[in-house]
Design an enzyme around this catalytic site. Structure first.
Site, short mmCIF file in Angstrom:
data_model
loop_
_atom_site.label_atom_id
_atom_site.label_comp_id
_atom_site.label_asym_id
_atom_site.label_seq_id
_atom_site.Cartn_x
_atom_site.Cartn_y
_atom_site.Cartn_z
N ASP A 225 -14.69 -23.21 -0.73
CA ASP A 225 -14.73 -21.85 -1.28
C ASP A 225 -13.31 -21.29 -1.24
OD1 ASP A 225 -15.89 -19.28 -2.01
OD2 ASP A 225 -17.72 -20.01 -1.05
N ASP B 191 -25.91 -14.91 -1.74
CA ASP B 191 -25.90 -13.48 -2.07
C ASP B 191 -27.18 -13.03 -2.76
OD1 ASP B 191 -23.26 -13.22 -1.16
OD2 ASP B 191 -22.43 -13.71 -3.14
#
Ligand code: GLC
Ligand code: CA
Length: 562
Positions: free
Chosen positions: A100, A331
């Site tokens: 990431d 998320d």
């Protein structure tokens, strides 16, 4: 337009949220060695690439999305040696590793920020976005994604700094060439180590309109910064530069998380000749059930909105860009609870239908940990059981301070759409703490783990896990699933989704019932051809025939091929 065939288009990517994946040393927190222990599991599932959410050093204001050292591993997660070993073992098994890249902001504990706030003359001062001003008068009305103003005052400097997310996540100033070079150097360091790509956190936000004008106030609290930050004035210049200086030198995969991305913008980010990224995550679809206060005030799901959005993106990027396909990530809430049905008899059936639906589209599919066993949303009794900064800050603001939502209203939003739904520990078995850890998990396990877990499913040919495995395998052997172009039918139907895919001589016809009732459909006669056979179905009925008048069972999903 003909498709360019590439490995990252043919891959299936599995996302790991390390904190919740597997804990190797029983401190209640998942870690790098925990991932290593599960590589055989992932190999068995058949995924090609792992995207690992941030494992860098971080004070964890936002679970690692606030990085204080890009070139060190978070102590709780292990060491750089552990990581090197993970990389090596994954590669031995033929699995690639995507890291990431969080470079819209750093942690306020990053060395650059600590220097930056020392003085206006400090060489790192311009690494961040500072504006002169009076206390009590932020430079503009922008709100932070995690509630409150997007600006924080620093008394000593008499300046405000911008943080589109938490206070502890100051935004980097990409206008500064030195910032960009520092990021490129860091990326190069990771590629030289041998990683296979980056998922780029909120990358569409890195170029800000330099006028810093007030934004529209939709819900009457703060101004919306997105108009001035999403796909900003220099975004494509920056990404072309990043590509030129770093990405073009390696055979890697890149996916940009891109709030605010439109089709036109996505073509620029992902077009083959644009030399920016390979694909982006779009957010339009994930917004279709958000209301006035976003995810805290959900509105009912309408299948027609989802279908229209798929069509727009499938056709919009066909031949001129590339889609990433996702239902879930760290998320988003759990898809089976969101757009399927997580109650008793329908949970497995609808989880499989959703999987089939997504994986039959054009693009690169992402599977988020636990999705492959049909993990569901969770309902913790009290707000105190939640950990996510987004939830806790919104609760303070909307319920306690502004009182625009009652506690009950807010908790309904939390149960339906909040991020902690996806972050409960992975359910490996019916053992203590779902086999995730022998210590107290950092976030409670979903109480349904005794029923929903890997151990129950891994050897059951009818499980959700086996269904995912089958979909991945099929994708590896059927290019029409990867590259085929898309047509939609029965667009007005509110319960059933029908589409075709076509590539070279092959054709797919996909039928998905999103309701808990039988649905009778009437297919256009030209679609119904005798050569079609069942490729995969969640009904185990491989003898099913395609006819003009068909009845689809509740949550039935079937793909025909010819
Ligand atoms: C991205 C991440 C999210 C994080 C935010 C700020 O949206 O996926 O988890 O909170 O960026 O870094
Ligand atoms: Ca641990």
């Amino acid at each position: 337009m003909p498709q360019t065939e590439t490995w990252w288009k043919e891959s299936v990517i599995y996302q790991i949220y390390p904190r919740s994946f597997n804990d190797s040393n029983d401190d209640g927190i998942g870690d790098v060695n925990g991932i290593r222990e599960k590589l055989d599991y992932l190999k068995n599932l058949g995924v090609d690439v792992l995207w690992i959410s941030p494992i860098y050093r971080s004070p964890n204001a936002d679970n690692g999305y606030d990085i204080s050292d890009y070139q060190a591993i978070m102590d709780e997660f292990g060491t750089m040696e552990d990581f090197d070993q993970l990389l090596e073992e994954s590669h031995q098994k033929g699995i690639k590793i995507v890291m990431d890249l969080v470079v819209n902001h750093t942690s306020d504990e990053h060395r650059w920020f600590i220097e930056s706030k020392k003085s206006k003359e400090n060489p790192y001062h311009d690494y961040y976005i500072w504006k002169d001003g009076e206390k009590n008068q932020p430079p503009n009305n922008w709100g932070s994604a995690f509630s409150g103003s997007a600006w924080k005052y620093n008394e000593e400097l008499g300046q405000w700094y911008l943080h589109l997310f938490a206070e502890k996540q100051p935004d980097l100033n990409w206008e500064n060439e030195k910032v960009r070079q520092s990021v490129y150097d860091m990326m190069t360091w990771w590629f030289e180590k041998g990683i296979d790509g980056f998922r780029m956190d909120v990358i569409s936000l890195i170029s800000k309109d330099q006028d810093f004008k007030d934004g529209e106030t939709f819900s009457g609290l703060y101004g919306n910064s997105m108009e001035f930050c999403c796909n900003g004035p220099r975004i494509h210049e920056f990404l072309k530069e990043m590509n030129d200086k770093v990405l073009s030198k390696y055979d890697v995969v890149t996916v940009g998380e891109a709030p605010g991305v439109t089709i036109e913008e996505a073509k620029k980010y992902t077009g083959k000749d644009e030399n920016e990224l390979n694909m982006v995550f779009q957010f339009e679809m994930m917004g279709i059930d958000h209301g006035k206060y976003g995810k805290w005030t959900p509105v009912p799901f309408r299948l027609k909105d989802m279908k229209a959005n798929f069509e727009k993106w499938q056709k919009g990027l066909d031949g001129s860009g590339w889609n990433s396909l996702y239902w879930d990530n760290h998320d988003q809430p759990r898809i089976v609870s969101r757009w399927g049905n997580d109650t008793g008899q329908w949970r497995e059936k609808s989880a499989k239908m959703l999987a089939l639906c997504l994986h039959m589209h054009q693009g690169t599919p992402y599977i988020y940990q636990g999705e492959e066993i049909g993990m569901t949303n969770v309902r913790f009794a009290s707000i105190d059981d939640y950990q996510d900064i987004e939830i806790l800050n919104a609760y303070q603001e909307l319920v306690k301070e502004k009182k625009v939502l009652t506690e009950e209203q807010f908790m309904e939003g939390v149960y339906k759409l909040s991020r902690d739904n996806a972050r409960t520990p992975m359910q490996w078995s019916a053992e203590k703490n779902s086999g995730f850890s022998n210590g107290d998990p950092w976030l409670n396990v979903n109480p349904n783990y005794a029923e929903i877990n890997v151990a129950n499913q891994i050897n059951d040919p009818d499980s959700v896990f086996s269904f995912y495995k089958q979909l991945i395998e099929l994708r590896h052997h059927n290019k029409v699933m990867v590259y085929g172009n898309y047509e939609q039918y029965l667009k007005e139907d509110e319960n059933v989704y029908v589409f075709t895919r076509e590539y070279e001589e092959k054709k797919l016809l996909v039928l998905c019932n999103f309701s808990d009732r039988n649905q009778e459909i009437q297919l256009p006669s030209f679609l119904v051809e005798e050569e079609y056979t069942v490729l995969i179905s969640n009904d185990n009925d491989t003898s099913k025939c395609l006819t003009e008048n068909m009845v689809l069972l509740p949550y039935e999903g079937v793909a025909f091929i010819k």
